[in-house]
Design an enzyme around this catalytic site. Structure first.
Site, PDB file in Angstrom:
ATOM      1  N   ARG A 102       0.831  -1.220   0.000  1.00  0.00           N
ATOM      2  CA  ARG A 102       0.000   0.000   0.000  1.00  0.00           C
ATOM      3  C   ARG A 102       0.861   1.264   0.000  1.00  0.00           C
ATOM      4  NH1 ARG A 102      -4.724   0.532   4.406  1.00  0.00           N
ATOM      5  NH2 ARG A 102      -3.062   0.542   5.958  1.00  0.00           N
ATOM      6  N   ARG A 133       3.160   4.094   4.902  1.00  0.00           N
ATOM      7  CA  ARG A 133       2.997   4.409   6.318  1.00  0.00           C
ATOM      8  C   ARG A 133       3.992   3.598   7.144  1.00  0.00           C
ATOM      9  NH1 ARG A 133      -3.336   3.736   7.607  1.00  0.00           N
ATOM     10  NH2 ARG A 133      -2.405   2.811   9.458  1.00  0.00           N
ATOM     11  N   ARG A 170      -0.493  -5.389  14.377  1.00  0.00           N
ATOM     12  CA  ARG A 170      -1.802  -4.733  14.253  1.00  0.00           C
ATOM     13  C   ARG A 170      -2.906  -5.776  14.077  1.00  0.00           C
ATOM     14  NH1 ARG A 170      -0.784  -0.945   9.444  1.00  0.00           N
ATOM     15  NH2 ARG A 170      -2.975  -0.379   9.631  1.00  0.00           N
TER      16      ARG A 170
HETATM   17  P1  AMP Z   1      -5.723   3.363  11.081  1.00  0.00           P
HETATM   18  O1  AMP Z   1      -5.355   4.481  10.181  1.00  0.00           O
HETATM   19  O2  AMP Z   1      -7.185   3.337  11.418  1.00  0.00           O
HETATM   20  O3  AMP Z   1      -5.210   2.026  10.608  1.00  0.00           O
HETATM   21  O4  AMP Z   1      -4.980   3.648  12.489  1.00  0.00           O
HETATM   22  C1  AMP Z   1      -3.571   3.683  12.576  1.00  0.00           C
HETATM   23  C2  AMP Z   1      -3.134   3.559  14.028  1.00  0.00           C
HETATM   24  O5  AMP Z   1      -3.673   4.643  14.790  1.00  0.00           O
HETATM   25  C3  AMP Z   1      -3.612   2.313  14.750  1.00  0.00           C
HETATM   26  O6  AMP Z   1      -2.791   1.191  14.492  1.00  0.00           O
HETATM   27  C4  AMP Z   1      -3.534   2.777  16.212  1.00  0.00           C
HETATM   28  O7  AMP Z   1      -2.193   2.805  16.665  1.00  0.00           O
HETATM   29  C5  AMP Z   1      -4.005   4.216  16.103  1.00  0.00           C
HETATM   30  N1  AMP Z   1      -5.481   4.292  16.249  1.00  0.00           N
HETATM   31  C6  AMP Z   1      -6.391   4.676  15.308  1.00  0.00           C
HETATM   32  N2  AMP Z   1      -7.643   4.617  15.797  1.00  0.00           N
HETATM   33  C7  AMP Z   1      -7.533   4.207  17.085  1.00  0.00           C
HETATM   34  C8  AMP Z   1      -8.454   3.945  18.130  1.00  0.00           C
HETATM   35  N3  AMP Z   1      -9.780   4.064  17.947  1.00  0.00           N
HETATM   36  N4  AMP Z   1      -7.977   3.535  19.336  1.00  0.00           N
HETATM   37  C9  AMP Z   1      -6.654   3.419  19.534  1.00  0.00           C
HETATM   38  N5  AMP Z   1      -5.723   3.617  18.596  1.00  0.00           N
HETATM   39  C10 AMP Z   1      -6.137   4.009  17.381  1.00  0.00           C
END
Ligand code: AMP
Length: 215
Positions: free
Chosen positions: A127, A161, A172
């Site tokens: 990605r 990223r 993750r």
């Molecule tokens: P994402 O872009 O949704 O994949 O989020 C990237 C990272 O941000 C995640 O792996 C977490 O470290 C953090 N993150 C995003 N949303 C949350 C949430 N609701 N609670 C805790 N950490 C979050």
């Protein structure tokens, strides 16, 4: 409409959320995007979040819930929103329920994007995301930009990223299974979950999602 989007990393939540939010005329609220914006602006909140994100772990609830609630209270979200990446554990889901109840509103649906695990790893490792707009997503194999490293939509720089590196992806996924998946059962008990397959072309998945939402 008030919708929560769930699914493992790499299910295409960000991509689908952008299309669905546009079709439904509601704001797309991504806690991941909010954290990344805070990191690039060098805010205190960004500093608190970064080490957790880089390790593939959840940012603590004390930081996350307040940030998500602040965003949901913005004027554009009064009549609905599409939450992408929040809630991510049961205590966040409970906090969201309390906040919605205080406003005397309810969720309409929880859209669960299903994708096999080996596909997830392939999708994420390749990605590439636009620095200007994280909904401009490309893939080194499946969705190549016309010029390598440049966003077709806006000319922005494409990058990987930090948390899309393979080792972090595995962490993750583990976090998703142990902490996020239980919210699907939590919402199933409320009769809110609709599950669709996230495989196939982006536009086909969007269509499937709109149908599942009764639109
Ligand atoms: P994402 O872009 O949704 O994949 O989020 C990237 C990272 O941000 C995640 O792996 C977490 O470290 C953090 N993150 C995003 N949303 C949350 C949430 N609701 N609670 C805790 N950490 C979050």
């Amino acid at each position: 409409m008030r919708i929560v989007l769930v699914g493992p990393p790499g299910a295409g939540k960000g991509t689908q959320a952008a299309f669905l939010a546009k079709n439904l005329s509601i704001p797309h609220i991504s806690t991941g995007d909010l954290f990344r914006a805070n990191i690039s602006q060098g805010t205190e909140l960004g500093k608190q979040a970064k080490s957790f994100m880089d390790a593939g772990q959840l940012v603590p609830d004390e930081v996350t819930i307040g940030m998500a609630k602040d965003r949901m209270e913005q004027p554009d979200a009064v009549n609905g929103f599409l939450l992408d990446g929040f809630p991510r554990n049961v205590s966040q889901a409970e906090a969201l329920d309390v906040a919605l109840k205080a406003d005397d509103v309810k969720l309409d649906a929880v859209l669960d994007l299903e994708v096999p695990e080996d596909e997830v790893v392939k999708r994420i490792a390749g990605r590439r995301i636009c620095r200007n707009d994280s909904s401009h997503v490309f893939h080194v194999e499946y969705s190549q930009p016309s010029t390598e490293g440049v966003c077709d939509a806006c000319g922005g720089e494409l990058y990987q990223r930090d948390d899309d590196k393979e080792e972090t992806v595995r962490k993750r996924l583990e976090v998703y299974h142990t902490q996020t998946e239980p919210i699907i059962d939590y919402y199933r008990e409320q009769g809110l979950v609709v599950t669709i397959s996230a495989l196939g072309k982006v536009e086909d998945v969007t269509k499937r999602a709109m149908e599942a939402l009764g639109r």
